[in-house]
Design an enzyme around this catalytic site. Structure first.
Site, PDB file in Angstrom:
ATOM      1  N   TYR A 121      51.915  48.979  36.014  1.00 35.12           N
ATOM      2  CA  TYR A 121      50.635  48.827  35.308  1.00 35.12           C
ATOM      3  C   TYR A 121      49.530  49.779  35.750  1.00 35.12           C
ATOM      4  O   TYR A 121      48.856  50.363  34.914  1.00 35.12           O
ATOM      5  CB  TYR A 121      50.146  47.379  35.463  1.00 35.12           C
ATOM      6  CG  TYR A 121      48.805  47.099  34.838  1.00 35.12           C
ATOM      7  CD1 TYR A 121      48.636  47.129  33.452  1.00 35.12           C
ATOM      8  CD2 TYR A 121      47.692  46.803  35.624  1.00 35.12           C
ATOM      9  CE1 TYR A 121      47.398  46.867  32.876  1.00 35.12           C
ATOM     10  CE2 TYR A 121      46.454  46.547  35.056  1.00 35.12           C
ATOM     11  CZ  TYR A 121      46.312  46.572  33.682  1.00 35.12           C
ATOM     12  OH  TYR A 121      45.097  46.326  33.111  1.00 35.12           O
ATOM     13  N   GLY A 155      39.224  52.072  38.623  1.00 41.80           N
ATOM     14  CA  GLY A 155      37.983  51.369  38.941  1.00 41.80           C
ATOM     15  C   GLY A 155      36.878  51.808  38.013  1.00 41.80           C
ATOM     16  O   GLY A 155      36.618  53.005  37.892  1.00 41.80           O
ATOM     17  N   ASN A 181      41.148  53.036  49.548  1.00 42.93           N
ATOM     18  CA  ASN A 181      41.885  52.289  48.534  1.00 42.93           C
ATOM     19  C   ASN A 181      42.848  51.360  49.256  1.00 42.93           C
ATOM     20  O   ASN A 181      43.733  51.825  49.979  1.00 42.93           O
ATOM     21  CB  ASN A 181      42.663  53.248  47.619  1.00 42.93           C
ATOM     22  CG  ASN A 181      43.514  52.512  46.605  1.00 42.93           C
ATOM     23  OD1 ASN A 181      43.272  51.354  46.274  1.00 42.93           O
ATOM     24  ND2 ASN A 181      44.537  53.178  46.089  1.00 42.93           N
ATOM     25  N   GLY A 182      42.678  50.064  49.086  1.00 41.84           N
ATOM     26  CA  GLY A 182      43.554  49.112  49.748  1.00 41.84           C
ATOM     27  C   GLY A 182      42.796  47.905  50.238  1.00 41.84           C
ATOM     28  O   GLY A 182      41.687  47.607  49.777  1.00 41.84           O
ATOM     29  N   ASP A 215      54.671  43.650  26.538  1.00 44.42           N
ATOM     30  CA  ASP A 215      53.495  43.739  27.402  1.00 44.42           C
ATOM     31  C   ASP A 215      53.962  44.028  28.824  1.00 44.42           C
ATOM     32  O   ASP A 215      55.134  43.832  29.154  1.00 44.42           O
ATOM     33  CB  ASP A 215      52.699  42.434  27.354  1.00 44.42           C
ATOM     34  CG  ASP A 215      51.237  42.617  27.762  1.00 44.42           C
ATOM     35  OD1 ASP A 215      50.869  43.741  28.150  1.00 44.42           O
ATOM     36  OD2 ASP A 215      50.473  41.637  27.691  1.00 44.42           O
ATOM     37  N   CYS A 227      40.620  50.589  43.388  1.00 42.15           N
ATOM     38  CA  CYS A 227      39.874  51.837  43.467  1.00 42.15           C
ATOM     39  C   CYS A 227      40.780  53.053  43.509  1.00 42.15           C
ATOM     40  O   CYS A 227      41.996  52.954  43.615  1.00 42.15           O
ATOM     41  CB  CYS A 227      38.963  51.851  44.696  1.00 42.15           C
ATOM     42  SG  CYS A 227      39.754  51.368  46.206  1.00 42.15           S
ATOM     43  N   CYS A 234      54.324  40.007  44.977  1.00 45.95           N
ATOM     44  CA  CYS A 234      53.765  39.257  43.848  1.00 45.95           C
ATOM     45  C   CYS A 234      54.861  38.573  43.030  1.00 45.95           C
ATOM     46  O   CYS A 234      54.578  37.649  42.261  1.00 45.95           O
ATOM     47  CB  CYS A 234      52.919  40.169  42.964  1.00 45.95           C
ATOM     48  SG  CYS A 234      53.752  41.671  42.398  1.00 45.95           S
TER      49      CYS A 234
END
Length: 532
Positions: free
Chosen positions: A325, A109, A184-185, A428, A83, A519
Site C-alpha cells: 500500500y 505524509g 521515518n519510523g 482493494d 512520513c 500486522c
C-alpha cells in the site's frame, strides 16, 4: 562484494580515500561484522531553539505523531504511513531539490513538511509548516534556504492543533555544534527512554519520539558526532530510517531490522541523495545506487563517503505493507518493483480465489495494479468502475449521521455504464475497520451491479503496527474480531477473499524471512513497551 565496489562516484570531492572497509556478505549484504568509529574535526556553530508547548502521551501506534484520535472520516480507513525523508549533499540547489523530492514523497505524509539547509556561514536554517509541500513552500521561502547541504521531511499526523511543533526536521544545538534530523519510523521504547531522560533533567519541546534521539546524542560521552549517533541509535529500539545534517555532514541511518526503506542515489554532478523511495530519486534525476543496509550508518562529507555499522543484528524485517500500500507503484523498495509485487498479488487472487464475473474494477488508487493483475490472469476485462475525486481532503465535515455515506460518495463515484447488470470483482489493497468497504459495496449495488465480489490484495490485518504506521487498535480491526464469512456478511458482498499469507510468502521465496508480517500475525520482531 568489496566495500570499494559499492559506489562509483564521478565527483572527485566524494572519493573513497577515507572509506572504512567492511566485509559485505554477498548472501546477506546487510551484515556488518564490526563497529567502527572515526575521528573528525569541524567548525561548530550552535543555534538555540525555543518552544513552549505542552506534551501529551505517545500513542503506541504512531510515529513522530504522538496522539491517538478516533476519526470518523472515511479516508481514515486505510493505514497511514507516517512520513518520508530526503537528504542532499553537494548540490548548489540542495533545498530546491529537497522540495521536489518531497513532492514525490507526498503520499507518505500530507499534513506537514519541512526543510533544513546549511548556509555558507555553516548555520542550519529551517522552515517547517502544516500542510502539503506546495502549501508550506514557495520561491521566497526557498530563497531563504541557500547552501549545498539540506534535508527534508513530509509527515502524516492526527495531532490537530498541536501538530506544528512536531513537524520535522527538528534542529537543535548541543555543546559541539548543531544537528538537524528527519525520521521515518517509530521508537518502540520511546516512553521508557523519555521517562529516564526527564528524570535526569531533560526538557522536551515536542511530543515526538524523534526528540529522544536528539537528547541521547547530546548526552553521549563520545566526542565525534558519528560516535554520538551510533551511541544514541544503539539505545533506541524499533523502526528508524533517519537523515541527519550537521554544519558539514550528511548522515543516513537505518535500523538493524530495516523496517522502513531508505535508498541512496547520485546526480550527474556527483551530489549524493538519500530518500525514502526511488520515486524521489527519479524526479530529481538522481541515479539509484543502492539501499542503505539495515544497521548501516552512511556519512557523506568533504572526505567522501564512509560506511559504519550500528550493532550485529538479526535478519532484516522489512515492512511488507510498503509493497502492499504505502509506496508508489513506480518505486523500487527493498530491491523489488512495487508495481510488479502488486500485479502478482492480483494474479494470486485470481488463481486461488476465482469467481465467475463480467468485469474487474479497483478501489482507486492503491488497488489498481492488483486489479490489473487479477483481470489479466482471469481473462476478464478491467474497467474503471469507480472514479476517485482528488479534490476532497481529509477535512471534509459530514453534517449528520443520517447522510454519513456522502463521505464516500464525494470521494468515489460509481460508473453505472460499467456496473449495471454485471457480476463485478472489486479489488482493494486492504480492509481495516470494514466500514468503507461496506459503503463501497452498497454504492456498487445501487449503481446496478448484479453481484459484487471483494478481493483483497493482502492477508487479513489482525494486529496494530508499532513501527511507524498509524493503524487502529487491534480491537478496531475487523479481521481481529470476525471470520472471513462474518466480514462478508458485514460488508454485504457476494463473496470475499484475502491474499493468503502462505501464498504471499511463497511469492517472496528466499526473501520471505526478510519481511515483517506482524500486522497479519500479531508476532512482533521488536516488542514495544506497551506489550511488555
Amino acid at each position: 562484494m568489496a566495500a570499494s565496489n559499492l559506489f562509483t562516484l564521478s565527483n572527485p570531492k566524494l572519493s573513497f580515500s577515507s572509506f572504512k572497509p567492511f566485509k559485505y556478505s554477498t548472501t546477506n549484504p546487510c551484515f556488518f561484522p564490526n563497529k567502527t568509529l572515526f575521528n573528525h574535526n569541524s567548525n561548530h556553530n550552535t543555534i538555540t531553539l525555543s518552544h513552549s508547548h505542552d506534551y501529551k502521551t505517545l500513542s503506541p501506534c504512531n510515529s513522530n505523531n504522538t496522539f491517538s484520535f478516533t476519526n470518523d472520516h472515511d479516508d481514515d480507513e486505510k493505514p497511514r504511513e507516517e512520513c518520508g525523508v530526503v537528504g542532499i549533499y553537494g548540490d548548489p540547489e540542495a533545498s530546491r531539490l529537497c522540495y521536489l523530492a518531497l513532492h514525490a514523497l507526498q503520499h507518505r505524509g500530507q499534513e506537514g513538511a519541512g526543510i533544513v539547509a546549511v548556509n555558507d556561514n555553516n548555520v542550519l536554517q529551517t522552515i517547517t509548516g502544516v500542510g502539503l509541500v506546495s502549501e508550506v513552500f514557495n520561491d521566497t521561502k526557498l530563497r531563504q534556504l541557500p547552501g549545498t547541504l539540506a534535508i527534508g521531511h513530509v509527515r502524516y499526523s492526527t495531532a490537530g492543533q498541536s501538530m506544528l511543533k512536531n513537524v520535522q526536521p527538528f534542529v537543535a544545538g548541543y555543546r559541539f555544534g548543531s544537528v538537524g534530523v528527519a525520521h521515518n519510523g517509530n521508537f518502540v521504547n520511546y516512553r521508557s527512554l523519555r521517562n529516564e531522560l526527564e528524570e535526569s533533567g531533560s526538557i522536551f519541546n515536542t511530543t515526538s519520539d524523534t526528540e529522544v534521539l536528539l537528547h541521547l546524542i547530546a548526552i553521549s560521552n563520545h566526542r565525534p558526532f558519528i560516535a554520538r549517533v551510533i551511541d544514541a541509535c544503539e539505545k533506541v529500539k524499533g523502526a528508524y530510517s533517519i537523515v541527519f545534517v550537521t554544519e558539514d555532514k550528511l548522515v543516513a541511518v537505518r535500523d538493524p531490522h530495516g523496517f522502513r526503506p531508505l535508498v541512496m542515489g547520485r546526480r550527474s554532478n556527483g551530489s549524493i541523495v538519500f530518500a525514502s523511495e526511488t520515486c524521489a530519486l527519479d524526479l530529481i534525476e538522481a541515479t539509484y545506487e543502492r539501499e542503505i543496509y539495515p544497521g548501516e550508518v552512511v556519512v557523506v562529507d568533504k572526505n567522501g563517503i564512509q560506511s559504519h555499522c550500528l550493532v550485529s543484528h538479526p535478519e532484516p524485517k522489512q515492512c511488507i505493507f510498503e509493497h502492499i500500500y504505502f509506496s508508489l507503484p513506480n518505486s523500487v523498495v527493498f530491491g523489488k518493483s512495487v508495481y510488479e509485487s502488486r500485479r502478482l498479488f492480483g494474479e494470486i487472487l485470481a488463481s486461488e480465489s476465482p469467481v465467475d464475473c463480467d468485469v474487474v474494477i479497483a478501489v482507486p488508487d492503491s488497488g489498481v495494479v492488483a486489479a490489473l493483475g487479477y483481470a489479466a490472469k482471469a481473462g476478464v476485462p478491467f474497467q474503471q468502475g469507480l472514479i476517485r475525486s482528488h479534490y476532497v481532503g481529509r477535512t471534509f465535515i459530514e453534517p449528520s449521521q443520517k447522510i454519513r455515506d456522502f463521505g464516500v460518495k464525494l470521494k468515489l463515484s460509481p460508473v453505472r455504464a460499467v456496473l449495471e447488470g454485471k457480476r463485478v470483482v472489486v479489488v482493494d489493497d486492504s480492509i481495516v475497520r470494514g466500514t468503507t468497504s461496506s459503503k463501497i459495496v452498497r454504492l456498487l449495488k445501487e449503481a446496478g451491479a448484479k453481484e459484487v465480489h471483494m478481493r483483497i490484495a493482502c492477508p487479513p490485518i489482525i494486529g496494530s503496527c508499532y513501527y511507524g504506521v498509524d493503524t487502529p487498535s487491534s480491537g478496531e480491526l475487523i479481521s481481529n474480531r470476525m471470520s472471513v464469512d462474518e466480514i462478508k456478511e458485514f460488508i454485504g458482498c457476494d463473496s470475499l477473499a484475502f491474499l493468503p499469507l502462505d501464498s504471499l510468502k511463497k511469492l517472496l521465496a528466499n526473501d520471505s524471512s526478510n519481511f515483517c508480517y506482524a500486522c497479519f500475525t500479531g508476532k512482533y520482531p521488536v516488542k514495544p513497551d506497551e506489550l511488555n
